[in-house]
Design a protein around this motif. Structure first.
Motif, PDB file in Angstrom:
ATOM      1  N   TRP A 138     -15.220 -80.077 -59.990  1.00  0.00           N
ATOM      2  CA  TRP A 138     -16.466 -79.409 -60.050  1.00  0.00           C
ATOM      3  C   TRP A 138     -17.735 -79.898 -60.711  1.00  0.00           C
ATOM      4  CZ3 TRP A 138     -12.245 -80.533 -63.417  1.00  0.00           C
ATOM      5  CH2 TRP A 138     -12.714 -80.920 -64.711  1.00  0.00           C
ATOM      6  N   ARG A 139     -18.820 -79.222 -60.781  1.00  0.00           N
ATOM      7  CA  ARG A 139     -19.998 -79.778 -61.380  1.00  0.00           C
ATOM      8  C   ARG A 139     -20.744 -78.803 -61.805  1.00  0.00           C
ATOM      9  NH1 ARG A 139     -23.575 -81.844 -56.173  1.00  0.00           N
ATOM     10  NH2 ARG A 139     -23.649 -79.716 -55.120  1.00  0.00           N
TER      11      ARG A 139
ATOM     12  N   THR B 159     -19.936 -83.704 -64.009  1.00  0.00           N
ATOM     13  CA  THR B 159     -19.192 -83.446 -63.034  1.00  0.00           C
ATOM     14  C   THR B 159     -17.705 -83.913 -63.557  1.00  0.00           C
ATOM     15  OG1 THR B 159     -19.325 -85.645 -62.020  1.00  0.00           O
ATOM     16  CG2 THR B 159     -20.671 -83.947 -61.238  1.00  0.00           C
TER      17      THR B 159
ATOM     18  N   THR C  55     -16.470 -77.974 -56.284  1.00  0.00           N
ATOM     19  CA  THR C  55     -17.095 -78.788 -55.470  1.00  0.00           C
ATOM     20  C   THR C  55     -15.878 -79.023 -54.372  1.00  0.00           C
ATOM     21  OG1 THR C  55     -16.744 -80.999 -56.392  1.00  0.00           O
ATOM     22  CG2 THR C  55     -18.864 -79.844 -56.374  1.00  0.00           C
TER      23      THR C  55
END
Length: 407
Positions: free
Chosen positions: A324-325, A335, A314
Motif C-alpha cells: 500500500w501507499r 509506502t 497497490t
C-alpha cells in the motif's frame, strides 16, 4: 597625569564585556551541572537505575562492536581502493604494450559505457588499430569513437559502423538498453566507507579552520560542513536527509516476527485492517472502503493529536502479501508491504517493510528517535502485540489498544 579623553568609557566597555563572559561561563557551568545531576538521578534511581545502567552498558558494548566492525570494513575498503588506484596509474602509463586480444577486451568494456547496444557493435583489432563495425545510434557515434581513441594501446580508430538517427527498423538496436556511464562517487546515492571517512574528515578539518573567517562566512562554511558530515555519517542522499524531493522514501524500516499459528488462520486477520486498532496503541481507527482497496486511518500523533490519512493498496496476493501507499498530499507520506510466509504446518512469519518521509526527512526521524518516539522500536512492539493477539486472543498484558483509548 590627567586621563586621556574617552579612556574611562573604554574601561567601562571592557568591564561590561568581562561581566558578560563571566555570566556566560556561569550559565554554562550551571547547565552542565544540571545535566550531570539529571544523568546521575537517571542512572542511580532506586527502582529503575539497575535496568537503566544495564541498558546503557549493553548499548555501549554494541556500539564498540559496531565500531570495530566498521573500522575493519574501512581498512579493507581503503586497502583495495589504494591497490586499484595504483593499478589505474600503472594502466595509464605502461598499459600501451599489450596484445590485440587484451586491447579488444578493453575496447568492448569502454563501449559498454558509451553506447546503449554494445552487442550490436563488432570490434576488430590488428596491430593496435581498432575497426568498429555494426550499428550504433547517431547521438552515440562521436562520443564512443573519442572514448575508444583514449584507451592506452589504441593507435588508430576506424569507425565503419552505420550510425542511425533512431532505432526504428534496426533489429540490432531494439530493446531498452542505455549506456552505463561512470558516475563520480560524490554524486552516487551510496558512498563507500573510504569516501564517507574522507568526507567526514574533510568536514571536521574545514570546521576547525573556519574560525579564521569573518563571522557570516564562518557560519556558512560550518553549515556546509554540518551537511557534509551528516551525509557521511548516515550515508543517505541529501533529499532523504531533508525530506525534500524524496517522495515517500526517506527512511526505511523493516521487522519480522514468527507466530505459532497456521498461515491460513493468520491471513484473514491481517487482510482485515481493523485488527490493527485492537493491538496497536497508536492506531485509533481504521475504516475500509466498500471495494476494500482503500482505507482511512486515524493514528495518535505528537502530543496525542489525532492524524488522519488515506491509504490505497497497490498490490495484493491473497494469502501472501499486501502492499500500500498513502494518497497524495499527506503530511507523512509512506509506502509499506506486509508479507506472510508459512513456516511449517502450524507456524508462519509476518514481515513488515515501511518507507516513509517524515517532516524534515531522516533528520526528523533522528530527532523523533532521540525524543523516545523511535518508529523502528514501535514497529517491533506492535508486532509483539499482534503476535500475542493471534496466539492468545488478546494483546500483551498492560497494553492499551487504540480502540480502548478512543472509547
Amino acid at each position: 597625569m590627567a586621563d586621556r579623553p574617552g579612556h574611562g568609557r573604554h574601561d567601562g566597555q571592557v568591564t561590561v564585556i568581562e561581566r558578560g563572559a563571566s555570566l556566560s561561563r556561569t550559565a554554562g557551568a550551571a547547565g552542565l551541572g544540571a545535566c550531570a545531576g539529571a544523568l546521575t538521578e537517571y542512572l542511580l534511581d532506586p527502582n529503575l537505575g539497575r535496568t537503566r545502567r544495564a541498558r546503557v552498558r549493553d548499548k555501549a558494548v554494541h556500539g564498540v562492536h559496531r565500531s570495530r566492525g566498521w573500522l575493519g570494513v574501512l581498512a579493507r575498503d581503503f586497502t583495495n581502493r589504494s591497490r586499484g588506484a595504483v593499478a589505474e596509474i600503472r594502466y595509464r602509463f605502461v598499459g600501451r604494450n599489450v596484445d590485440d586480444r587484451v586491447l579488444s577486451e578493453r575496447v568492448r568494456a569502454e563501449l559498454g559505457r558509451h553506447v546503449s547496444h554494445p552487442h550490436a557493435v563488432e570490434v576488430h583489432v590488428a596491430g593496435g588499430r581498432v575497426t568498429l563495425a555494426g550499428h550504433v545510434l547517431e547521438r552515440e557515434d562521436r562520443r564512443a569513437r573519442r572514448a575508444v581513441a583514449r584507451i592506452p594501446g589504441v593507435k588508430d580508430v576506424e569507425a565503419s559502423w552505420t550510425a542511425h538517427h533512431d532505432a526504428e527498423g534496426v533489429i540490432q538496436l531494439q530493446g531498452g538498453g542505455r549506456p552505463r556511464e561512470r558516475v563520480p562517487e560524490i554524486f552516487q546515492q551510496c558512498w563507500s566507507p573510504t569516501a564517507r571517512f574522507l568526507a567526514g574528515a574533510a568536514a571536521a578539518a574545514t570546521w576547525a579552520m573556519s574560525g579564521r573567517l569573518p563571522g557570516p562566512f564562518a557560519w556558512m562554511v560550518r553549515a556546509g560542513c554540518a551537511v557534509l558530515g551528516a551525509r557521511a555519517a548516515t550515508n543517505l542522499p541529501l533529499k532523504r536527509l531533508s525530506g525534500i524531493g524524496a517522495g515517500r522514501r526517506a527512511v526505511d524500516i523493516e521487522d519480522a516476527i514468527s507466530v505459532a499459528a497456521p498461515a491460513e488462520d493468520v491471513w484473514p486477520l491481517l487482510s482485515d485492517y481493523s485488527v490493527f486498532a485492537k493491538c496497536m496503541p497508536d492506531v485509533l481507527e481504521v475504516r475500509r472502503s466498500d471495494d476494500g482497496r482503500r482505507s482511512h486511518w486515524v493514528i495518535s500523533g505528537p502530543a496525542g493529536v489525532p492524524i488522519g490519512f488515506e491509504a490505497a493498496e497497490t498490490s495484493r496476493e491473497e494469502g501472501r502479501e499486501i502492499s500500500w501507499r498513502t494518497t497524495e498530499g499527506r503530511l507523512i507520506a509512506h509506502t509499506g508491504t506486509l508479507r506472510l510466509t508459512p513456516e511449517g504446518a502450524d507456524h508462519c512469519r509476518i514481515e513488515v517493510r515501511l518507507a516513509y518521509n517524515p517532516v524534515v526527512g531522516a533528520v526528523g526521524h533522528a530527532m523523533a528517535t532521540l525524543l523516545g518516539a523511535d518508529p523502528a522500536r514501535k514497529l517491533q512492539q506492535d508486532l509483539m502485540r499482534l503476535k500475542s493477539l493471534i496466539e492468545t486472543g488478546k494483546p500483551l498484558a498492560g497494553a492499551v489498544s487504540g480502540e480502548d483509548r478512543r472509547s
